[in-house]
Design a protein around this motif. Structure first.
Motif, mmCIF file in Angstrom:
data_model
loop_
_atom_site.group_PDB
_atom_site.id
_atom_site.type_symbol
_atom_site.label_atom_id
_atom_site.label_comp_id
_atom_site.label_asym_id
_atom_site.label_seq_id
_atom_site.Cartn_x
_atom_site.Cartn_y
_atom_site.Cartn_z
ATOM 1 N N MET A 248 -7.479 7.255 0.519
ATOM 2 C CA MET A 248 -7.822 8.621 0.103
ATOM 3 C C MET A 248 -9.056 9.125 0.843
ATOM 4 S SD MET A 248 -8.561 10.217 -3.680
ATOM 5 C CE MET A 248 -6.855 10.634 -4.043
ATOM 6 N N ARG B 168 -6.614 -3.365 3.038
ATOM 7 C CA ARG B 168 -6.114 -2.993 1.708
ATOM 8 C C ARG B 168 -6.536 -4.022 0.662
ATOM 9 N NH1 ARG B 168 -5.649 -2.062 -2.579
ATOM 10 N NH2 ARG B 168 -3.972 -1.126 -3.811
ATOM 11 N N MET C 72 0.856 -1.181 0.000
ATOM 12 C CA MET C 72 0.000 0.000 0.000
ATOM 13 C C MET C 72 0.894 1.233 0.000
ATOM 14 S SD MET C 72 -1.120 0.066 4.021
ATOM 15 C CE MET C 72 -1.469 1.818 4.053
ATOM 16 N N VAL C 73 0.299 2.423 -0.103
ATOM 17 C CA VAL C 73 1.104 3.643 -0.072
ATOM 18 C C VAL C 73 0.542 4.601 0.957
ATOM 19 C CG1 VAL C 73 1.817 3.455 -2.473
ATOM 20 C CG2 VAL C 73 -0.235 4.761 -1.906
ATOM 21 N N LYS D 289 -10.469 3.947 -6.382
ATOM 22 C CA LYS D 289 -9.761 5.114 -5.860
ATOM 23 C C LYS D 289 -8.573 4.641 -5.039
ATOM 24 C CE LYS D 289 -13.627 8.373 -5.582
ATOM 25 N NZ LYS D 289 -14.422 9.265 -4.680
ATOM 26 N N PRO D 290 -7.563 5.522 -4.864
ATOM 27 C CA PRO D 290 -6.420 5.131 -4.035
ATOM 28 C C PRO D 290 -6.861 4.742 -2.623
ATOM 29 C CG PRO D 290 -5.907 7.114 -5.261
ATOM 30 C CD PRO D 290 -7.367 6.857 -5.467
ATOM 31 N N GLU E 167 -10.894 -0.865 -5.938
ATOM 32 C CA GLU E 167 -9.740 -0.360 -6.678
ATOM 33 C C GLU E 167 -10.039 0.920 -7.460
ATOM 34 O OE1 GLU E 167 -6.748 -1.592 -6.606
ATOM 35 O OE2 GLU E 167 -7.048 -3.510 -5.605
ATOM 36 N N GLY F 163 6.030 8.180 -0.237
ATOM 37 C CA GLY F 163 5.951 7.480 -1.508
ATOM 38 C C GLY F 163 7.251 6.860 -1.986
#
Length: 255
Positions: free
Chosen positions: A250, A239, A130-131, A246-247, A244, A136
């Motif tokens: 967010m 996660r 994940m981010v 949208k990020p 999928e 990043g």
């Protein structure tokens, strides 16, 4: 008991892993760029190893003798938005977190393959799946690391080599090199620092991560991906089940 080489063992997760494995009776080879920082560890060998330097890697592997298990832990991070992150910093992170891990793995694999046995344990992060905002570049190195590790699992499994990826979340006492924050006064992304603290979730201890790594090493058939602690498992399950379109996360950011 196994002979275990650990990279980045001078502090943080690597140090905790060295202590845990030594306490279980394993032969531990602790390595770091500054071997004097390993002096107080209760291990069998203390070697200089800079994962970004091929000559250093070659010398350490030669001096270590037979290595049954590699725990690839050396790493660093930065906190900076992608809009302004210096590309030199991104390159440095990839050299350390990703290519450095592969470089050491390449060093130990021929002997493991010849023996028909060996373990590769890569210390990744929940950010390998994940981010998070402002982290990043670190996340990118861990996504890449996990791609390399999973490929190695496929390529080397036939030779009796088992690969695992341990995924901690937030670690209470910090891990590895302290994060470098590059946000000048008035930076438009500064509000994300507050969001980052919330999104990273509940912390686990260094010792808990070390126990996860040690347990993984001692399992006959370890999993490919191993979340370190309940918070990491919960985040990764969320996660996996998230849509999928949208990020991920967010919707959680209010700034």
């Amino acid at each position: 008991m196994s002979s275990v080489l650990i990279t980045g063992a001078s502090r943080g997760i690597g140090r905790a892993i060295a202590i845990e494995l030594a306490g279980r009776g394993h032969r531990v080879i602790a390595t770091a760029r500054r071997p004097e920082a390993l002096a107080d560890l209760p291990v069998d060998q203390r070697l200089r190893l800079d994962v970004t330097d091929q000559d250093s890697v070659d010398a350490a592997i030669r001096d270590a003798g037979e290595v049954d298990v590699l725990v690839s832990n050396a790493g660093a991070t930065v906190r900076v938005p992608l809009e302004s992150v210096p590309l030199d910093d991104v390159e440095r992170l990839f050299q350390l977190n990703t290519l450095g891990a592969l470089r050491v793995a390449q060093g130990v694999l021929p002997a493991m393959r010849a023996r028909g046995a060996g373990r590769l344990v890569f210390v990744s992060s929940i950010q390998g799946r994940m981010v998070l905002p402002l982290v990043g570049p670190y996340g990118a190195t861990k996504w890449a690391l996990e791609a390399l590790a999973e490929t190695l699992a496929i390529e080397t499994g036939h030779f009796g080599i088992k690969v695992s990826i341990v995924q901690p979340g937030v670690v209470s006492s910090g891990s590895g090199e302290p994060a470098k924050v590059s946000l000048p006064d008035g930076d438009p992304y500064t509000p994300l620092l507050g969001a980052l603290a919330v999104l990273r979730g509940e912390a686990v201890t260094l010792e808990a991560v070390a126990v996860t790594v040690a347990d993984t090493i001692e399992q006959a058939e370890p999993a490919l991906r191993v979340p370190a602690g309940a918070p990491a498992k919960q985040v990764l399950e969320a996660r996996k089940s998230a849509p999928e379109d949208k990020p991920f996360l967010m919707r959680e950011i209010d700034w």
